[in-house]
Design an enzyme around this catalytic site. Structure first.
Site, PDB file in Angstrom:
ATOM      1  N   GLU A 148      -6.430  21.070  -7.162  1.00 36.63           N
ATOM      2  CA  GLU A 148      -6.102  20.430  -8.439  1.00 36.63           C
ATOM      3  C   GLU A 148      -6.938  20.999  -9.576  1.00 36.63           C
ATOM      4  O   GLU A 148      -6.429  21.191 -10.689  1.00 36.63           O
ATOM      5  CB  GLU A 148      -6.304  18.911  -8.327  1.00 36.63           C
ATOM      6  CG  GLU A 148      -5.461  18.236  -7.256  1.00 36.63           C
ATOM      7  CD  GLU A 148      -3.969  18.487  -7.426  1.00 36.63           C
ATOM      8  OE1 GLU A 148      -3.532  18.761  -8.565  1.00 36.63           O
ATOM      9  OE2 GLU A 148      -3.236  18.402  -6.429  1.00 36.63           O
ATOM     10  N   HIS A 151      -5.284  24.066 -10.781  1.00 39.78           N
ATOM     11  CA  HIS A 151      -4.203  23.837 -11.738  1.00 39.78           C
ATOM     12  C   HIS A 151      -4.756  23.728 -13.159  1.00 39.78           C
ATOM     13  O   HIS A 151      -4.197  24.277 -14.106  1.00 39.78           O
ATOM     14  CB  HIS A 151      -3.469  22.534 -11.400  1.00 39.78           C
ATOM     15  CG  HIS A 151      -2.428  22.679 -10.334  1.00 39.78           C
ATOM     16  ND1 HIS A 151      -1.481  23.670 -10.348  1.00 39.78           N
ATOM     17  CD2 HIS A 151      -2.183  21.933  -9.216  1.00 39.78           C
ATOM     18  CE1 HIS A 151      -0.695  23.541  -9.288  1.00 39.78           C
ATOM     19  NE2 HIS A 151      -1.099  22.503  -8.586  1.00 39.78           N
TER      20      HIS A 151
END
Length: 294
Positions: A148, A151
């Protein structure tokens, strides 16, 4: 910011190119010969304003929407060992990725999942499900968090919003262009915009919208491989592969529960149909990690 600037300039160039192509093909002349008083430059500008406006508003509100739709509780002060570990892990991985410390949260889902969102790589939100935090070994949970963080560091949320803005523009533009053709050329309506225009525009909005979703989904699948690579780099390759394998095993026994529809593209996995899937098959992602040069 340079990458975003270049992307915006590219999108602007594409919009200008569309106008030039239509003029070279003689589309305005065809429309004029059939009595269509259509200003395509104004139409394209209007579609771009609405198309990008909607995508950018969604981006700027993404953290608020994510918290509300997933019932994420942001950790302001860790209350137990798990929360302290989560905050410390996010801080460590964010430092390694060279981004600002994100907000950290937990959402009440017994299944394993996580997501990241936010309009700015230095002001993001990273959240994990209660189930992932409770069941996953620390090495695997750390890898998911690294995914994450990847990202965020890659600017995926911003890039996805910009791509969506371009596609929104084209969907609106071509849907209304087809509507004009049907209303004026086929139905020979000469009294303003008739019912043919409105019905056709709505139908074409849906058809072109599905095609646009396929393009967004394709990009989303590509970025998942990059985020997996980031998780492997920031945490560990073995941990990232093991985490994906554990998620795959849980999904096979029916333990998965997707995020809300507006958050699927930002999670660690998704389960839609192939062309509209925001994530590649888990087995493909595991193979990509095991064979990074394949």
């Amino acid at each position: 910011m340079l990458r975003i600037g270049l992307f915006l300039l590219t999108n602007l160039a594409v919009l200008v190119l569309v106008g030039i192509v239509f003029n070279l093909l003689g589309v305005p002349g065809i429309l004029a010969a059939n009595g269509v008083d259509l200003n395509m430059s104004a139409l394209l500008l209007m579609c771009a304003i609405f198309g990008f406006g909607g995508a950018l508003i969604s981006l700027f509100l993404s953290k608020t929407i994510a918290r509300m739709s997933t019932r994420t509780q942001v950790i302001t002060q860790p209350q137990n060992a798990d929360e302290k570990w989560l905050v410390d892990t996010v801080r460590d991985l964010a430092d390694k990725a060279g981004i600002g410390m994100p907000d950290v949260g937990i959402f009440p889902m017994p299944q394993a999942n996580a997501f990241a969102t936010g309009w700015n790589r230095n002001s993001a939100l990273v959240a994990v499900s209660a189930g992932l935090l409770e069941r996953f070994p620390r090495e695997e949970a750390r890898a998911v968090i690294g995914h994450e963080i990847g990202h965020v560091a890659n600017g995926d949320m911003v890039t996805l919003a910009l791509i969506q803005g371009v596609l929104n523009t084209f969907v609106m533009f071509f849907a209304r262009l087809v509507g004009f053709f049907v209303d004026r050329v086929l139905l020979k309506n000469e009294q303003g915009l008739g019912i043919g225009y409105f019905i056709t525009s709505i139908i074409m909005d849906m058809i072109f919208g599905v095609l646009a979703m396929m393009v967004v989904a394709w990009f989303s699948r590509r970025r998942e491989y990059r985020a997996d690579a980031a998780g492997a780099h920031l945490a560990s390759r073995d941990g990232m592969a093991a985490a994906l394998a554990r998620i795959k095993a849980e999904s096979e026994v029916g333990r998965e529960e997707p995020l809300p529809s507006n958050m699927k593209a930002f999670g660690i996995y998704g389960n839609m149909g192939a062309l509209l899937a925001s994530h590649p098959p888990l087995e493909d992602r595991i193979l990509a990690l095991q064979n990074p040069r394949g």
